[in-house]
Design a protein around this motif. Sequence first.
Motif, mmCIF file in Angstrom:
data_model
loop_
_atom_site.group_PDB
_atom_site.id
_atom_site.type_symbol
_atom_site.label_atom_id
_atom_site.label_comp_id
_atom_site.label_asym_id
_atom_site.label_seq_id
_atom_site.Cartn_x
_atom_site.Cartn_y
_atom_site.Cartn_z
ATOM 1 N N LEU A 38 -6.137 3.612 12.714
ATOM 2 C CA LEU A 38 -5.056 4.108 11.854
ATOM 3 C C LEU A 38 -5.239 5.607 11.712
ATOM 4 C CD1 LEU A 38 -4.847 1.431 9.048
ATOM 5 C CD2 LEU A 38 -3.167 1.927 10.809
ATOM 6 N N THR A 67 -1.832 -2.475 19.452
ATOM 7 C CA THR A 67 -0.952 -3.278 18.598
ATOM 8 C C THR A 67 -1.413 -4.735 18.595
ATOM 9 O OG1 THR A 67 0.894 -1.827 19.079
ATOM 10 C CG2 THR A 67 1.430 -3.996 18.257
ATOM 11 N N ARG A 72 -4.567 -5.078 16.565
ATOM 12 C CA ARG A 72 -4.339 -5.043 15.117
ATOM 13 C C ARG A 72 -3.694 -6.334 14.614
ATOM 14 N NH1 ARG A 72 -1.542 0.846 14.846
ATOM 15 N NH2 ARG A 72 -3.407 2.173 14.804
ATOM 16 N N ARG A 73 -2.923 -6.972 15.472
ATOM 17 C CA ARG A 73 -2.244 -8.188 15.044
ATOM 18 C C ARG A 73 -3.180 -9.374 14.976
ATOM 19 N NH1 ARG A 73 3.461 -7.857 18.370
ATOM 20 N NH2 ARG A 73 4.289 -6.119 17.195
ATOM 21 N N PHE A 75 -5.896 -2.971 1.129
ATOM 22 C CA PHE A 75 -5.856 -1.575 0.691
ATOM 23 C C PHE A 75 -6.019 -1.442 -0.825
ATOM 24 C CE2 PHE A 75 -3.499 -1.988 4.564
ATOM 25 C CZ PHE A 75 -3.862 -0.866 5.295
ATOM 26 N N GLY A 124 -0.314 -1.784 -0.821
ATOM 27 C CA GLY A 124 0.566 -1.622 0.341
ATOM 28 C C GLY A 124 1.507 -2.782 0.557
ATOM 29 N N PHE A 173 4.208 -11.407 6.547
ATOM 30 C CA PHE A 173 4.620 -10.185 7.251
ATOM 31 C C PHE A 173 3.937 -10.010 8.614
ATOM 32 C CE2 PHE A 173 4.319 -5.530 7.935
ATOM 33 C CZ PHE A 173 5.664 -5.286 8.085
ATOM 34 N N LEU A 205 5.544 -10.061 12.471
ATOM 35 C CA LEU A 205 5.408 -8.999 13.467
ATOM 36 C C LEU A 205 4.990 -9.566 14.822
ATOM 37 C CD1 LEU A 205 3.585 -6.191 11.433
ATOM 38 C CD2 LEU A 205 6.013 -6.399 11.933
ATOM 39 N N ARG A 245 -2.412 -11.938 2.524
ATOM 40 C CA ARG A 245 -1.759 -11.379 3.701
ATOM 41 C C ARG A 245 -2.779 -11.100 4.808
ATOM 42 N NH1 ARG A 245 1.222 -5.643 3.160
ATOM 43 N NH2 ARG A 245 -0.883 -5.051 2.595
ATOM 44 N N GLN A 281 -3.760 -13.837 8.659
ATOM 45 C CA GLN A 281 -3.824 -13.314 10.022
ATOM 46 C C GLN A 281 -4.830 -14.087 10.870
ATOM 47 O OE1 GLN A 281 -1.058 -11.479 10.019
ATOM 48 N NE2 GLN A 281 -2.094 -9.975 11.288
ATOM 49 N N GLU A 285 1.439 2.572 6.191
ATOM 50 C CA GLU A 285 0.117 2.412 6.793
ATOM 51 C C GLU A 285 -0.261 0.932 6.860
ATOM 52 O OE1 GLU A 285 -3.295 3.722 4.536
ATOM 53 O OE2 GLU A 285 -4.088 4.649 6.342
ATOM 54 N N ALA A 286 0.049 0.209 5.770
ATOM 55 C CA ALA A 286 -0.258 -1.219 5.755
ATOM 56 C C ALA A 286 0.484 -1.931 6.879
ATOM 57 C CB ALA A 286 0.109 -1.816 4.401
ATOM 58 N N ALA A 287 1.756 -1.586 7.058
ATOM 59 C CA ALA A 287 2.535 -2.231 8.118
ATOM 60 C C ALA A 287 1.925 -1.925 9.489
ATOM 61 C CB ALA A 287 3.984 -1.765 8.061
ATOM 62 N N LEU A 288 1.523 -0.686 9.686
ATOM 63 C CA LEU A 288 0.904 -0.322 10.967
ATOM 64 C C LEU A 288 -0.409 -1.074 11.174
ATOM 65 C CD1 LEU A 288 1.460 3.530 11.170
ATOM 66 C CD2 LEU A 288 2.543 1.742 12.533
ATOM 67 N N ALA A 289 -1.174 -1.214 10.075
ATOM 68 C CA ALA A 289 -2.461 -1.887 10.176
ATOM 69 C C ALA A 289 -2.296 -3.333 10.620
ATOM 70 C CB ALA A 289 -3.191 -1.825 8.840
ATOM 71 N N PHE A 290 -1.137 -3.934 10.307
ATOM 72 C CA PHE A 290 -0.920 -5.318 10.716
ATOM 73 C C PHE A 290 -0.230 -5.396 12.072
ATOM 74 C CE2 PHE A 290 -1.980 -5.978 6.339
ATOM 75 C CZ PHE A 290 -2.717 -7.145 6.404
ATOM 76 N N ALA A 308 2.448 -3.373 13.379
ATOM 77 C CA ALA A 308 3.870 -3.089 13.545
ATOM 78 C C ALA A 308 4.048 -2.044 14.643
ATOM 79 C CB ALA A 308 4.470 -2.582 12.248
#
Lengths: 297, 286
Positions: A78, A102, A105-106, A113, A117, A130, A134, A178, A182, B186-191, B193
């Motif tokens: 990040l 990507t 990270r998925r 956080f 977030g 969420f 994705l 959340r 995952q 940032e949270a969305a990117l971390a997952f 996106a």
Amino acid sequence: MRSENFPVVEVKHLCKIFGSPGRGLKVDSPDLLEQAENNGAICAVRNVSFRVNHGEVFVIMGLSGSGKSTLIRCLSRLVEPTCGQVMIDGEEVTNMDEKQLTQFRRTKVAMVFQHYGLLPHRTVLENVTFGLKLRGMKVAEREEAARQAIQLVGLAGWEKQYPAGLSGGMQQRVGIARALVQDANILLMDEPFSGLDPLIRREMQDELIRLQEELRKTILFVTHDLNEALYLGDRMAVMREGAFVQVGSPQEVLQHPADDYVRRFVQDERRITQMVENSSKPAVVRSLDKARSLSAS
Amino acid sequence: MFPEFLHFHVAESIDLFVKWLTVAWGPFFKYFSNFILGFLIHIKDLLLFIPWWLWISGVGIISWWQTRRVITALSLMALLMTIGLFGLWTVAMETLAIVLTSVIMALIIGIPIGVAAAEFRQVSAIVKPLLDVMQTMPSFVYLIPALMLFGLGKVPGVIATVIYAVPPVVRLTELGIRQVSSSIQEAALAFGATRWQLLREVRLPLAMPSILAGVNQTTMMALAMVVIASMIGAGGLGEKVLVSINRMAVGNGFEAGMAVVALAIVIDRLTQGVARHWQPPEGISK
Ligand SMILES: Nc1ncnc2c1ncn2[C@@H]1O[C@H](COP(=O)(O)OP(=O)(O)OP(=O)(O)O)[C@@H](O)[C@H]1O
Ligand SMILES: [Mg+2]
């Protein structure tokens, strides 16, 4: 307890500088950090190397501005590391192209956080699904998984609420759900409980210990609170101005601080321990007992 | 006196250029013009197809549903009623049709530009000064390019209105997207996106209140411009005002002006109501 003793996270000579290192200077080894700094760059992570084994809770502790957040963000890129290597589950994260990153990270890491977030326009259920959305998972499937995770963090019945309607502790439970849904092996937690008041914080710490006993994740946990580090950590690293000054079990750090900086850090904790050992046994001591028994086992 | 031998005119070359443009690109402009005109007429027919009492009660119901306040709903209904009472209903619908056509075009152009400006710094660097110029320019000036390419009539009116009304929605789209909290992104990117997912799932929805405020402002500016555009033959309420001014018919001018104001207030309230519905929810909802 830790029979599977292999490193899941392996970090070698990681550095991160913010700002320009000066014209024509490309910082590709830790030796050049000093030069970059003289040119006005900020050195947030300084030649950090460590390993974290499977199922371990590794705590990174340090004062505000010591580079903890930057370090943990470098692990999933990040924040893009300036130089050094990050290996996770045998894959070199620092070499991945955008697509691989990507995908990584998925599936491989999940993050929690300090400021949660969460998406304010989505319900608890939608927030928890969420990450799965994705990935392109089907609605029924991801909601099924999310309901389980919500159950696990004790939020059953709150699925249809929006984050703004929840207390800080509950919002962070959503954040944890959340991350759990995952099904990643590695959890990255950046001061997840710092925004909570002390009672709720302790409750959440116990919750995390309970979840960890059940799920056996590999957890990297950032905090500036020594008490929290002692309570949760199997091993801990003390960070100062971007570098690790000591890595070891909480017990070791408490009893044999590596330098004055660490000594000052643990001083209060030791004094309190001594003070209360003569009187009754309040929560602090119990937490120390627990920390010791955890790291001893 | 400025010495005459230093005079330098561009008027002639511009005239020549426009003449060339209208000849060389004539078929294109004709096609484009017909397209807009067709669109406009469809909208006007639709607006006039709905009977006046349905309009008024419809606006009342929507307003009540948005605000839950009877007074607001009744006031909006009363405002629409006055338009009818002044005998300006058909003309007002004509104006509304031009406004709607212009706003739809302005949004089709403006929102993507705003999004692009938020996503790419280079786009922003080009768009920003352009918008500054557009907003400081007196509104009459917009009539000139429209007039040059399309002559007199409704189509140049629409074009001028689009140019005049597009800046707010571009600006507020960009601003709204840029203001989305970086910790949520940032949270969305971390997952995991992707850039596109980030835009669709996080940036756009969270920028929605701001974008809708832009839509509201664009609509208001379009309405103001339509009145001015009557100078080049856009028709509608603006023409009534213009004619009254020329004839010094103060009363008629007042009625037409009031109708414009009534239209403006109704549109403003309704679009604001839509914007409120997009605010992220607060508090416990059961
Ligand atoms: N985007 C950035 N640009 C420039 N400097 C930065 C940036 N992010 C962090 N820094 C600097 O890097 C250093 C480390 O910051 P970091 O946020 O990692 O500290 P931290 O240990 O997480 O602190 P805290 O406990 O306050 O969260 C600080 O000196 C900070 O000013
Ligand atoms: Mg931090």
